[in-house]
Design a protein around this motif. Structure first.
Motif, PDB file in Angstrom:
ATOM      1  N   UNK A  48       0.855  -1.183   0.000  1.00 47.42           N
ATOM      2  CA  UNK A  48       0.000   0.000   0.000  1.00 47.42           C
ATOM      3  C   UNK A  48       0.890   1.231   0.000  1.00 47.42           C
ATOM      4  N   UNK A  49       0.992   1.892  -1.148  1.00 52.16           N
ATOM      5  CA  UNK A  49       1.862   3.054  -1.318  1.00 52.16           C
ATOM      6  C   UNK A  49       1.054   4.322  -1.057  1.00 52.16           C
ATOM      7  N   UNK A  50       1.480   5.096  -0.074  1.00 53.77           N
ATOM      8  CA  UNK A  50       0.690   6.235   0.389  1.00 53.77           C
ATOM      9  C   UNK A  50       1.434   7.559   0.243  1.00 53.77           C
ATOM     10  N   UNK A  51       0.948   8.417  -0.624  1.00 50.46           N
ATOM     11  CA  UNK A  51       1.386   9.808  -0.595  1.00 50.46           C
ATOM     12  C   UNK A  51       0.891  10.414   0.720  1.00 50.46           C
ATOM     13  N   UNK A  52       1.563  11.453   1.208  1.00 44.56           N
ATOM     14  CA  UNK A  52       1.151  12.072   2.468  1.00 44.56           C
ATOM     15  C   UNK A  52       0.235  13.280   2.244  1.00 44.56           C
ATOM     16  N   UNK A  53       0.800  14.391   1.778  1.00 44.71           N
ATOM     17  CA  UNK A  53       0.046  15.643   1.694  1.00 44.71           C
ATOM     18  C   UNK A  53      -1.072  15.563   0.659  1.00 44.71           C
ATOM     19  N   UNK A  54      -2.271  15.904   1.098  1.00 43.87           N
ATOM     20  CA  UNK A  54      -3.421  15.869   0.213  1.00 43.87           C
ATOM     21  C   UNK A  54      -3.999  14.480   0.026  1.00 43.87           C
ATOM     22  N   UNK A  55      -3.389  13.489   0.678  1.00 42.99           N
ATOM     23  CA  UNK A  55      -3.825  12.103   0.497  1.00 42.99           C
ATOM     24  C   UNK A  55      -4.081  11.439   1.847  1.00 42.99           C
ATOM     25  N   UNK A  56      -3.025  11.015   2.520  1.00 40.08           N
ATOM     26  CA  UNK A  56      -3.172  10.328   3.801  1.00 40.08           C
ATOM     27  C   UNK A  56      -3.348  11.317   4.950  1.00 40.08           C
ATOM     28  N   UNK A  57      -2.673  12.467   4.855  1.00 46.94           N
ATOM     29  CA  UNK A  57      -2.817  13.500   5.876  1.00 46.94           C
ATOM     30  C   UNK A  57      -4.063  14.327   5.615  1.00 46.94           C
ATOM     31  N   UNK A  58      -4.706  14.793   6.683  1.00 49.29           N
ATOM     32  CA  UNK A  58      -5.860  15.664   6.527  1.00 49.29           C
ATOM     33  C   UNK A  58      -5.405  17.086   6.203  1.00 49.29           C
ATOM     34  N   UNK A  59      -6.320  18.022   5.927  1.00 50.16           N
ATOM     35  CA  UNK A  59      -5.899  19.377   5.563  1.00 50.16           C
ATOM     36  C   UNK A  59      -5.059  20.085   6.626  1.00 50.16           C
ATOM     37  N   UNK A  60      -5.122  19.609   7.877  1.00 51.23           N
ATOM     38  CA  UNK A  60      -4.292  20.172   8.941  1.00 51.23           C
ATOM     39  C   UNK A  60      -2.896  19.565   8.956  1.00 51.23           C
ATOM     40  N   UNK A  61      -2.646  18.643   8.018  1.00 50.20           N
ATOM     41  CA  UNK A  61      -1.336  18.008   7.947  1.00 50.20           C
ATOM     42  C   UNK A  61      -1.118  16.960   9.013  1.00 50.20           C
ATOM     43  N   UNK A  62      -2.196  16.303   9.438  1.00 49.04           N
ATOM     44  CA  UNK A  62      -2.115  15.312  10.503  1.00 49.04           C
ATOM     45  C   UNK A  62      -2.744  13.991  10.071  1.00 49.04           C
ATOM     46  N   UNK A  63      -2.398  12.931  10.796  1.00 48.33           N
ATOM     47  CA  UNK A  63      -3.066  11.639  10.637  1.00 48.33           C
ATOM     48  C   UNK A  63      -4.230  11.583  11.617  1.00 48.33           C
ATOM     49  N   UNK A  64      -5.429  11.361  11.124  1.00 47.31           N
ATOM     50  CA  UNK A  64      -6.566  11.226  12.026  1.00 47.31           C
ATOM     51  C   UNK A  64      -6.478   9.892  12.761  1.00 47.31           C
ATOM     52  N   UNK A  65      -7.201   9.768  13.850  1.00 43.90           N
ATOM     53  CA  UNK A  65      -7.196   8.515  14.610  1.00 43.90           C
ATOM     54  C   UNK A  65      -7.763   7.374  13.764  1.00 43.90           C
ATOM     55  N   UNK A  66      -8.768   7.662  12.941  1.00 43.09           N
ATOM     56  CA  UNK A  66      -9.338   6.615  12.088  1.00 43.09           C
ATOM     57  C   UNK A  66      -8.306   6.117  11.092  1.00 43.09           C
ATOM     58  N   UNK A  67      -7.606   7.048  10.443  1.00 44.37           N
ATOM     59  CA  UNK A  67      -6.595   6.649   9.469  1.00 44.37           C
ATOM     60  C   UNK A  67      -5.478   5.853  10.141  1.00 44.37           C
ATOM     61  N   UNK A  68      -5.030   6.284  11.304  1.00 43.57           N
ATOM     62  CA  UNK A  68      -3.994   5.531  12.030  1.00 43.57           C
ATOM     63  C   UNK A  68      -4.453   4.114  12.323  1.00 43.57           C
ATOM     64  N   UNK A  69      -5.677   3.975  12.818  1.00 43.79           N
ATOM     65  CA  UNK A  69      -6.177   2.655  13.186  1.00 43.79           C
ATOM     66  C   UNK A  69      -6.314   1.734  11.988  1.00 43.79           C
ATOM     67  N   UNK A  70      -6.800   2.279  10.876  1.00 45.14           N
ATOM     68  CA  UNK A  70      -6.996   1.456   9.675  1.00 45.14           C
ATOM     69  C   UNK A  70      -5.649   1.006   9.104  1.00 45.14           C
ATOM     70  N   UNK A  71      -4.671   1.899   9.052  1.00 44.79           N
ATOM     71  CA  UNK A  71      -3.368   1.536   8.495  1.00 44.79           C
ATOM     72  C   UNK A  71      -2.623   0.565   9.409  1.00 44.79           C
ATOM     73  N   UNK A  72      -2.780   0.715  10.712  1.00 49.89           N
ATOM     74  CA  UNK A  72      -2.199  -0.278  11.627  1.00 49.89           C
ATOM     75  C   UNK A  72      -2.851  -1.641  11.420  1.00 49.89           C
ATOM     76  N   UNK A  73      -4.179  -1.647  11.219  1.00 51.75           N
ATOM     77  CA  UNK A  73      -4.884  -2.905  10.971  1.00 51.75           C
ATOM     78  C   UNK A  73      -4.399  -3.556   9.682  1.00 51.75           C
ATOM     79  N   UNK A  74      -4.153  -2.748   8.657  1.00 50.30           N
ATOM     80  CA  UNK A  74      -3.639  -3.283   7.392  1.00 50.30           C
ATOM     81  C   UNK A  74      -2.275  -3.926   7.603  1.00 50.30           C
ATOM     82  N   UNK A  75      -1.415  -3.281   8.374  1.00 45.06           N
ATOM     83  CA  UNK A  75      -0.093  -3.848   8.667  1.00 45.06           C
ATOM     84  C   UNK A  75      -0.229  -5.154   9.432  1.00 45.06           C
TER      85      UNK A  75
END
Length: 263
Positions: A6-33
């Protein structure tokens, strides 16, 4: 389901407009790993402003920085480094270059103070300036900021004088922030991903890639399944296999992975 890279760009993609990882995104990506998928940050950012996200996701996979010029495991010595030439700094004598910034693994050198440049942490009072004496190791990337009128001329000069490198730009660097990022020839996100595919003995069809901007173009087209964000540029959406129903502001990557990988 087969293992995915799973190749993830950061800005404008995985990060939200505040430039952060939301808790939902963190949890989902950890689950994928945890399911065995290879989650790989694939960004134009240098490593020093990307490692915080790598650590937040508890990743152990390599990370891709500088749009493919550096593949490494943060906090370890595992590198696939590609460098630019010190001679490129001589272009400052011929063109109105506002700021030159050399970057490598764990170092950033600028030839003058700066602030408010996209994707760079402000350096209002650098202790050491970029020059032939201070550049003790070859940089991975050299960014040259100029004006929009000069940019095409500067790019043409780089292409003519230094055919072994690539001078590239993308949407975020425009107008008053016009810039070239100069890296070794054939340095792209897709080439770095291919390096990891060889390392993991995986195939391009196993790549699930997410992006939103021009520097994601090659990654999305070379991936087995390239996904553009809802908020991506229209040209990027047009070349992708699919588009996320939600934007990066609404956890578009996480929402897509939940459905695609049955997380």
């Amino acid at each position: 389901m087969s293992t995915k890279l799973i190749a993830l760009d950061l800005d404008g993609t995985t990060l939200n407009p505040a430039g952060q990882l939301s808790s939902k995104t963190r949890n989902v990506l950890r689950a994928a790993s945890q399911r065995g998928h290879k989650v790989v940050i694939t960004t134009g950012r240098p490593d020093n402003i990307s490692e915080q996200f790598y650590d937040q996701l508890d990743l152990t996979t390599p990370m891709i920085n500088f749009n493919g010029a550096l593949v490494h495991v943060p906090h370890q010595q595992w590198a696939y480094e590609q460098a630019t030439a010190l001679a490129l700094l001589e272009l400052k004598h011929d063109f109105p270059i506002k700021v030159a910034i050399a970057e490598g693994k764990q170092f950033v050198l600028t030839d003058r103070p700066f602030h408010d440049l996209p994707f760079f942490t402000d350096m209002p009072a650098p202790k050491v300036l970029l020059n032939a004496d201070s550049l003790r190791q070859a940089p991975i990337s050299l960014s040259l900021f100029t004006d929009a009128v000069t940019l095409p001329q500067l790019q043409a000069a780089v292409n003519q004088r230094f055919p072994h490198v690539v001078a590239q730009t993308w949407g975020a660097w425009s107008g008053p922030f016009s810039a070239l990022e100069i890296v070794r020839e054939a340095t792209h996100k897709s080439s770095a991903i291919q390096y990891l595919l060889d390392h993991y003995q995986m195939n391009a069809r196993d790549v699930l890639a997410f992006g939103d901007d021009d520097n994601d173009r090659d990654m999305l087209t070379h991936a087995g399944w390239g996904v553009a964000m809802k908020n991506a540029r229209p040209a990027i959406k047009a070349l992708a296999n699919d588009v996320t129903p939600l934007s990066n502001a609404d956890d578009g990557v996480a929402d897509y992975l939940i459905r695609r990988l049955a997380l």
